[in-house]
Design a protein around this motif. Sequence first.
Motif, PDB file in Angstrom:
ATOM      1  N   UNK A  66      29.344 -10.813  13.584  1.00 42.19           N
ATOM      2  CA  UNK A  66      28.120 -10.265  12.999  1.00 42.19           C
ATOM      3  C   UNK A  66      28.108  -8.744  13.115  1.00 42.19           C
ATOM      4  N   UNK A  67      27.589  -8.075  12.096  1.00 45.68           N
ATOM      5  CA  UNK A  67      27.615  -6.613  12.044  1.00 45.68           C
ATOM      6  C   UNK A  67      26.930  -6.005  13.259  1.00 45.68           C
ATOM      7  N   UNK A  68      25.793  -6.556  13.663  1.00 46.11           N
ATOM      8  CA  UNK A  68      25.063  -5.990  14.793  1.00 46.11           C
ATOM      9  C   UNK A  68      25.863  -6.096  16.084  1.00 46.11           C
ATOM     10  N   UNK A  69      26.646  -7.164  16.231  1.00 45.31           N
ATOM     11  CA  UNK A  69      27.469  -7.332  17.437  1.00 45.31           C
ATOM     12  C   UNK A  69      28.615  -6.330  17.451  1.00 45.31           C
ATOM     13  N   UNK A  70      29.238  -6.131  16.297  1.00 49.04           N
ATOM     14  CA  UNK A  70      30.313  -5.143  16.208  1.00 49.04           C
ATOM     15  C   UNK A  70      29.790  -3.746  16.522  1.00 49.04           C
ATOM     16  N   UNK A  71      28.566  -3.457  16.078  1.00 47.44           N
ATOM     17  CA  UNK A  71      27.974  -2.146  16.346  1.00 47.44           C
ATOM     18  C   UNK A  71      27.718  -1.952  17.836  1.00 47.44           C
ATOM     19  N   UNK A 131      28.231 -14.195  19.421  1.00 51.16           N
ATOM     20  CA  UNK A 131      27.169 -13.214  19.616  1.00 51.16           C
ATOM     21  C   UNK A 131      27.425 -12.448  20.907  1.00 51.16           C
ATOM     22  N   UNK A 132      27.545 -11.144  20.792  1.00 53.88           N
ATOM     23  CA  UNK A 132      27.762 -10.281  21.954  1.00 53.88           C
ATOM     24  C   UNK A 132      26.450 -10.173  22.732  1.00 53.88           C
ATOM     25  N   UNK A 152      28.200 -15.339  23.329  1.00 58.36           N
ATOM     26  CA  UNK A 152      27.529 -16.635  23.251  1.00 58.36           C
ATOM     27  C   UNK A 152      27.894 -17.302  21.929  1.00 58.36           C
ATOM     28  N   UNK A 153      28.197 -18.597  21.980  1.00 56.52           N
ATOM     29  CA  UNK A 153      28.488 -19.331  20.754  1.00 56.52           C
ATOM     30  C   UNK A 153      27.802 -20.682  20.817  1.00 56.52           C
ATOM     31  N   UNK A 209      21.377 -10.630  19.720  1.00 51.67           N
ATOM     32  CA  UNK A 209      20.450  -9.664  20.318  1.00 51.67           C
ATOM     33  C   UNK A 209      20.645  -8.261  19.763  1.00 51.67           C
ATOM     34  N   UNK A 210      19.547  -7.547  19.633  1.00 47.70           N
ATOM     35  CA  UNK A 210      19.626  -6.156  19.193  1.00 47.70           C
ATOM     36  C   UNK A 210      20.002  -5.231  20.338  1.00 47.70           C
ATOM     37  N   UNK A 211      19.690  -5.636  21.566  1.00 51.35           N
ATOM     38  CA  UNK A 211      19.969  -4.840  22.755  1.00 51.35           C
ATOM     39  C   UNK A 211      20.753  -5.696  23.743  1.00 51.35           C
ATOM     40  N   UNK A 212      21.839  -5.132  24.283  1.00 49.98           N
ATOM     41  CA  UNK A 212      22.755  -5.899  25.133  1.00 49.98           C
ATOM     42  C   UNK A 212      22.827  -5.296  26.533  1.00 49.98           C
TER      43      UNK A 212
END
Length: 234
Positions: A66-71, A131-132, A152-153, A209-212
């Motif tokens: 997912x793009x957000x995870x790569x970011x 998902x990171x 997470x998967x 998540x948007x914040x990790x």
Amino acid sequence: MTSTTPDKSAIRNAATVIALRDRMGDPHVLMGQRGAQAAFMPNKFVFPGGAVDAADASVPLARALPVICAARLLEDSKEDLAHALAAAAIRELWEETGLILGQPGDWLDEVPADWEGFAARGHVPVAHPLQFVFRAITPPGRPRRFDARFFLVDAEEIAGDLDDFSEACDELSHLQWVPLRDARKFDLPFITEVVLAEVAARAHDPAPPESVPFFRNDDEESLFLRLNGKQPRR
């Protein structure tokens, strides 16, 4: 003469997979026990995972993260490791549990040695379900140090029988789906307990998540950060 012996005290990039089953009902996580002779975390119950291999960066992914995870993976990183980390997560899940995160297909290029068993099952890896959700660096003074990214998967994205561990290597024993509510009863590393709390908090949220959280242990100090521009908590 220059030594070719790897520096085992150096921090290595690593990927860990938290497979979550029946997440909307009674969530279970996949865990196994490390051997008594293991140099890193002997006897502890852990998630599948391990260091990134050189070949992981060039392994074709049929679908990307997912793009957000790569970011988020780019933050506080000297290089773009998103592809290699995703591939490592998929490979480690396969090696240590025999479970496949992939879709039916043929490899068009030469298959790296560590991926031959995966490819022989007629699948190509996919990263879009990953998902990171957490990052942690092993504290100084340990026999091995890793900069580990936790993914997470949802177990529904895994191909095949979720209870068939027959293709797993022997690195983890007692592989089992542990009720999330009971996971802390096992002998766990400290960081695994922290990650479990994060997983429990978002078990019923299917969105990345948007914040990790980032538990950073360097040689000067330990910080608990959040990737996405949040201020650190000391």
